[in-house]
Design a protein around this motif. Structure first.
Motif, PDB file in Angstrom:
ATOM      1  N   TYR A 185       0.860  -1.188   0.000  1.00  0.00           N
ATOM      2  CA  TYR A 185       0.000   0.000   0.000  1.00  0.00           C
ATOM      3  C   TYR A 185       0.894   1.236   0.000  1.00  0.00           C
ATOM      4  O   TYR A 185       1.856   1.306   0.784  1.00  0.00           O
ATOM      5  N   VAL A 186       0.575   2.228  -0.831  1.00  0.00           N
ATOM      6  CA  VAL A 186       1.326   3.484  -0.822  1.00  0.00           C
ATOM      7  C   VAL A 186       0.361   4.658  -0.770  1.00  0.00           C
ATOM      8  O   VAL A 186      -0.756   4.605  -1.294  1.00  0.00           O
ATOM      9  N   HIS A 187       0.823   5.728  -0.105  1.00  0.00           N
ATOM     10  CA  HIS A 187       0.087   6.984  -0.037  1.00  0.00           C
ATOM     11  C   HIS A 187       0.507   7.822  -1.236  1.00  0.00           C
ATOM     12  O   HIS A 187       1.594   8.412  -1.265  1.00  0.00           O
ATOM     13  N   ALA A 188      -0.351   7.853  -2.246  1.00  0.00           N
ATOM     14  CA  ALA A 188      -0.039   8.578  -3.474  1.00  0.00           C
ATOM     15  C   ALA A 188      -1.331   8.788  -4.245  1.00  0.00           C
ATOM     16  O   ALA A 188      -2.377   8.222  -3.911  1.00  0.00           O
ATOM     17  N   GLU A 189      -1.240   9.612  -5.265  1.00  0.00           N
ATOM     18  CA  GLU A 189      -2.396   9.854  -6.125  1.00  0.00           C
ATOM     19  C   GLU A 189      -2.025   9.562  -7.563  1.00  0.00           C
ATOM     20  O   GLU A 189      -0.933   9.920  -8.024  1.00  0.00           O
ATOM     21  N   ILE A 190      -2.908   8.895  -8.265  1.00  0.00           N
ATOM     22  CA  ILE A 190      -2.710   8.627  -9.684  1.00  0.00           C
ATOM     23  C   ILE A 190      -3.081   9.887 -10.463  1.00  0.00           C
ATOM     24  O   ILE A 190      -4.206  10.391 -10.355  1.00  0.00           O
ATOM     25  N   THR A 191      -2.151  10.409 -11.249  1.00  0.00           N
ATOM     26  CA  THR A 191      -2.413  11.606 -12.039  1.00  0.00           C
ATOM     27  C   THR A 191      -2.465  11.329 -13.535  1.00  0.00           C
ATOM     28  O   THR A 191      -2.855  12.205 -14.313  1.00  0.00           O
ATOM     29  N   GLY A 192      -2.078  10.124 -13.932  1.00  0.00           N
ATOM     30  CA  GLY A 192      -2.127   9.784 -15.352  1.00  0.00           C
ATOM     31  C   GLY A 192      -2.209   8.283 -15.552  1.00  0.00           C
ATOM     32  O   GLY A 192      -1.699   7.512 -14.730  1.00  0.00           O
ATOM     33  N   ILE A 193      -2.878   7.875 -16.615  1.00  0.00           N
ATOM     34  CA  ILE A 193      -2.955   6.465 -17.006  1.00  0.00           C
ATOM     35  C   ILE A 193      -2.555   6.386 -18.470  1.00  0.00           C
ATOM     36  O   ILE A 193      -3.184   7.021 -19.333  1.00  0.00           O
ATOM     37  N   GLU A 194      -1.520   5.627 -18.744  1.00  0.00           N
ATOM     38  CA  GLU A 194      -1.024   5.485 -20.107  1.00  0.00           C
ATOM     39  C   GLU A 194      -1.571   4.188 -20.706  1.00  0.00           C
ATOM     40  O   GLU A 194      -1.643   3.160 -20.036  1.00  0.00           O
ATOM     41  N   ARG A 195      -1.898   4.238 -21.995  1.00  0.00           N
ATOM     42  CA  ARG A 195      -2.559   3.102 -22.627  1.00  0.00           C
ATOM     43  C   ARG A 195      -2.288   3.057 -24.127  1.00  0.00           C
ATOM     44  O   ARG A 195      -1.895   4.051 -24.746  1.00  0.00           O
ATOM     45  N   THR A 196      -2.480   1.885 -24.671  1.00  0.00           N
ATOM     46  CA  THR A 196      -2.587   1.704 -26.106  1.00  0.00           C
ATOM     47  C   THR A 196      -4.086   1.625 -26.417  1.00  0.00           C
ATOM     48  O   THR A 196      -4.917   1.707 -25.508  1.00  0.00           O
ATOM     49  N   PRO A 197      -4.494   1.427 -27.670  1.00  0.00           N
ATOM     50  CA  PRO A 197      -5.930   1.280 -27.932  1.00  0.00           C
ATOM     51  C   PRO A 197      -6.580   0.108 -27.202  1.00  0.00           C
ATOM     52  O   PRO A 197      -7.788   0.132 -26.954  1.00  0.00           O
ATOM     53  N   SER A 198      -5.801  -0.898 -26.811  1.00  0.00           N
ATOM     54  CA  SER A 198      -6.419  -2.098 -26.264  1.00  0.00           C
ATOM     55  C   SER A 198      -6.038  -2.427 -24.828  1.00  0.00           C
ATOM     56  O   SER A 198      -6.631  -3.320 -24.227  1.00  0.00           O
ATOM     57  N   GLN A 199      -5.044  -1.716 -24.266  1.00  0.00           N
ATOM     58  CA  GLN A 199      -4.672  -2.069 -22.900  1.00  0.00           C
ATOM     59  C   GLN A 199      -3.971  -0.916 -22.184  1.00  0.00           C
ATOM     60  O   GLN A 199      -3.357  -0.057 -22.813  1.00  0.00           O
ATOM     61  N   GLY A 225     -15.429   8.039 -11.574  1.00  0.00           N
ATOM     62  CA  GLY A 225     -15.548   8.688 -12.872  1.00  0.00           C
ATOM     63  C   GLY A 225     -14.289   9.431 -13.256  1.00  0.00           C
ATOM     64  O   GLY A 225     -13.856   9.395 -14.417  1.00  0.00           O
ATOM     65  N   HIS A 226     -13.669  10.101 -12.289  1.00  0.00           N
ATOM     66  CA  HIS A 226     -12.416  10.819 -12.555  1.00  0.00           C
ATOM     67  C   HIS A 226     -11.314   9.851 -12.961  1.00  0.00           C
ATOM     68  O   HIS A 226     -10.573  10.113 -13.911  1.00  0.00           O
ATOM     69  N   VAL A 227     -11.195   8.727 -12.257  1.00  0.00           N
ATOM     70  CA  VAL A 227     -10.158   7.747 -12.592  1.00  0.00           C
ATOM     71  C   VAL A 227     -10.389   7.194 -13.994  1.00  0.00           C
ATOM     72  O   VAL A 227      -9.446   7.038 -14.782  1.00  0.00           O
ATOM     73  N   ALA A 228     -11.640   6.904 -14.332  1.00  0.00           N
ATOM     74  CA  ALA A 228     -11.942   6.402 -15.675  1.00  0.00           C
ATOM     75  C   ALA A 228     -11.530   7.428 -16.733  1.00  0.00           C
ATOM     76  O   ALA A 228     -10.969   7.067 -17.785  1.00  0.00           O
ATOM     77  N   GLN A 229     -11.786   8.702 -16.475  1.00  0.00           N
ATOM     78  CA  GLN A 229     -11.425   9.745 -17.436  1.00  0.00           C
ATOM     79  C   GLN A 229      -9.924   9.815 -17.684  1.00  0.00           C
ATOM     80  O   GLN A 229      -9.487  10.155 -18.793  1.00  0.00           O
ATOM     81  N   LEU A 230      -9.116   9.488 -16.666  1.00  0.00           N
ATOM     82  CA  LEU A 230      -7.668   9.485 -16.857  1.00  0.00           C
ATOM     83  C   LEU A 230      -7.242   8.492 -17.933  1.00  0.00           C
ATOM     84  O   LEU A 230      -6.191   8.660 -18.559  1.00  0.00           O
ATOM     85  N   ALA A 231      -8.061   7.460 -18.131  1.00  0.00           N
ATOM     86  CA  ALA A 231      -7.775   6.471 -19.181  1.00  0.00           C
ATOM     87  C   ALA A 231      -8.580   6.726 -20.446  1.00  0.00           C
ATOM     88  O   ALA A 231      -8.588   5.884 -21.350  1.00  0.00           O
ATOM     89  N   GLY A 232      -9.279   7.863 -20.505  1.00  0.00           N
ATOM     90  CA  GLY A 232     -10.087   8.176 -21.673  1.00  0.00           C
ATOM     91  C   GLY A 232     -11.383   7.406 -21.721  1.00  0.00           C
ATOM     92  O   GLY A 232     -11.978   7.248 -22.792  1.00  0.00           O
ATOM     93  N   LEU A 233     -11.850   6.939 -20.559  1.00  0.00           N
ATOM     94  CA  LEU A 233     -13.074   6.143 -20.474  1.00  0.00           C
ATOM     95  C   LEU A 233     -14.143   6.936 -19.732  1.00  0.00           C
ATOM     96  O   LEU A 233     -13.868   7.955 -19.102  1.00  0.00           O
ATOM     97  N   SER A 234     -15.372   6.439 -19.791  1.00  0.00           N
ATOM     98  CA  SER A 234     -16.451   7.084 -19.049  1.00  0.00           C
ATOM     99  C   SER A 234     -17.233   6.030 -18.282  1.00  0.00           C
ATOM    100  O   SER A 234     -17.361   4.884 -18.723  1.00  0.00           O
TER     101      SER A 234
END
Length: 403
Positions: A185-199, A225-234
Motif C-alpha cells: 500500500y502506498v500513499h499517493a495519487e494517480i495523475t495519469g494512465i497510459e494506454r494503447t488502444p487495447s490495454q 468517474g475521474h479515474v476512468a477519465q484518466l484512461a479516456g473512459l467514461s
C-alpha cells in the motif's frame, strides 16, 4: 491515520489497485489468497486516513430484501463470510467472527403498486431461503405498536441476516491481512494512465514516477468517474450526498426499531439502547464535489424530523447527538455495481457504482473480480449482469429495491 509509505518498492506490478478502502482492500486480499496468482500487487491510496471514503461514512447494514436474485445471493454470501470470518481468514485467532444484529429491515408500502412490489420481492426472497415475512397493517401494529400506520397497506420485514454489523472491522482485516500476505500500500495519487488502444500500460503518480502494470483496478469509490477519465473512459458514477443523524429519544421505544424504510425515502433504525440512526438524501439529489461534506442543517427541521415524528409519534422529542454527510458512489444508470473489464480496454477493471450497497457486497464482488483477473471467468457467483457492457448499451440492471 494508517501509516503508508509514499514510494513504491518496484517499478512494475502485475495488478495496481486505485483506492484502498473497502473495495480496493477486498480485491487486494482475495488476490493475495488466490492459488492462481503469484504476482506483485500495489494499492494506491490518496488518503491514508480514509476519512473521506464511503467506507468511513457507511451506516454498516446488510439486507436480503432485494428484488433481483443475484443481489440476494451476494448478501447471503456476505452474511456467511462475516459470521465465519475467522475460518475464512485462515483461522487466525486474532480475527473475531462478526455478529449481525438482526433487527431486520422493514419496508412500508403506502400504495397498491408498492405493496405489489413487496409481494413480488417477498416471493423471490423466500424462494432463495431468506427470512422475509409480509405483514399486514394490523400485524405491523401488533409487532411494532409505536408506528402511525394510517397510510400503510403492507410491510416486508427481514427476520434473519438483516441489520447492523461491524463493517469497519471487516475493512481493517481485509487491509491488514492483505499487507501481511505481501500486498503493498502506498500513499499517493494517480495523475495519469497510459494506454494503447487495447490495454493499459502504466500509471503516473503525483510524484511523476511511472509504474507499469498488467491489470489496473478502479476502486476509487465516488471518484471512479475521474479515474476512468484518466484512461479516456467514461462511467456514470458520481458522488451523491447522503445525510445521517444519530439522535437520542426523550421517550425511547420499548423494543428494537427495525431499519424502517418510510415511503418518503427517509430511513431510521436502532443504534444504541436509547439512540437511533436516521438517514435521508438531499432534495434535489445532485452530484457534488468529492470533497464536499457540508451538512444541510435545514433539511432536518424542514423535512426529516417531521416525517420521523409523524411515523413514530413517540419521536416527537429527539436530540441530535451527532451528524455527518457521506457520499454514495452513485451509478446514474441503475444504482447498481459496475464490475469487470472495460469492453475495449480489457485490463482496466471496474469495481464501482455500488450506490449504497457496497459494504454488504464487498466480499462477493472482490472475490468475483479476482476470479476474472486470474482465470478469465467467474468461478462461484456469476456476476456477468454487472458487466460494463450494459453501460454503453443503456441496459439497466433490474434491481428495484434501492434506498
Amino acid at each position: 491515520m494508517v501509516q503508508m509509505p509514499s514510494d513504491p518498492q518496484h517499478h512494475s506490478y502485475d495488478v495496481i489497485i486505485i483506492g484502498g478502502a473497502m473495495m480496493g482492500s477486498s480485491v487486494a486480499w482475495w488476490l493475495s489468497q488466490s492459488a492462481e496468482f503469484q504476482g506483485r500487487i500495489l494499492v494506491v491510496e490518496r488518503d491514508p486516513s480514509f476519512a473521506q471514503s464511503s467506507t468511513a461514512h457507511t451506516n454498516s447494514c446488510i439486507r436480503q430484501q432485494f428484488s433481483e436474485a443475484l443481489n440476494v445471493r451476494i448478501s447471503q454470501f456476505t452474511a456467511e463470510f462475516i459470521t465465519n470470518l475467522r475460518v475464512n481468514m485462515g483461522n487466525d485467532p486474532r480475527v473475531e467472527n462478526l455478529h449481525i444484529q438482526d433487527f431486520g429491515y422493514l419496508y412500508l408500502a403506502d400504495s397498491e403498486r408498492n405493496a405489489d412490489a413487496l409481494r413480488g420481492a417477498f416471493a423471490l426472497q423466500r424462494s432463495l431461503g431468506a427470512g422475509t415475512r409480509l405483514l399486514t397493517r394490523d400485524e405491523i401494529a401488533a409487532a411494532f405498536p409505536f408506528y402511525q400506520l394510517d397510510d400503510i397497506l403492507l410491510g416486508s420485514h427481514g427476520t434473519r441476516d438483516e441489520g447492523y454489523w461491524d463493517g469497519g472491522a471487516l475493512f481493517d482485516w481485509f487491509r491488514r491481512k492483505a499487507i501481511a500476505a505481501g500486498v503493498e500500500y502506498v500513499h499517493a495519487e494517480i495523475t495519469g494512465i497510459e494506454r494503447t488502444p487495447s490495454q493499459v500500460t502504466s500509471v503516473t503518480l503525483g510524484s511523476g514516477q511511472r509504474l507499469s502494470c498488467g491489470h489496473l483496478v478502479n476502486a476509487a469509490g465516488p471518484r471512479a468517474g475521474h479515474v476512468a477519465q484518466l484512461a479516456g473512459l467514461s462511467i456514470p458514477v458520481e458522488p451523491r450526498k447522503r445525510f445521517t443523524w444519530i439522535v437520542k429519544a426523550a421517550h425511547p421505544l420499548d423494543r428494537e426499531l427495525p431499519l424502517t424504510i418510510d415511503p418518503s425515502g427517509v430511513h431510521m433504525r436502532q443504534d444504541g439502547p436509547e439512540t437511533y440512526m436516521i438517514g435521508a438524501r438531499p432534495d434535489p439529489d445532485l452530484a457534488v464535489d468529492p470533497t464536499d461534506f457540508h451538512m444541510d442543517h435545514s433539511l432536518w427541521e424542514s423535512h426529516v424530523w417531521p416525517i420521523v415524528a409523524t411515523r413514530i409519534p413517540q419521536f416527537e422529542q429527539l436530540k441530535i447527538v451527532t451528524e455527518w454527510a457521506g457520499h454514495y458512489a452513485f451509478n446514474t444508470l441503475d444504482q447498481n455495481a459496475v464490475l469487470g473489464p472495460h469492453t475495449d480496454l480489457r485490463n482496466f477493471h471496474f469495481i464501482n457504482g455500488f450506490s449504497g450497497h457496497g459494504l454488504q457486497q464487498a466480499p462477493a464482488m472482490g472475490r468475483g473480480l479476482v476470479e476474472l483477473i486470474t482465470t478469465g471467468r467467474f468461478q462461484t457467483l456469476d456476476l456477468t449482469a454487472f458487466g460494463y457492457d450494459r453501460i454503453p448499451a443503456g441496459r439497466p440492471f433490474g434491481e428495484r429495491a434501492v434506498i
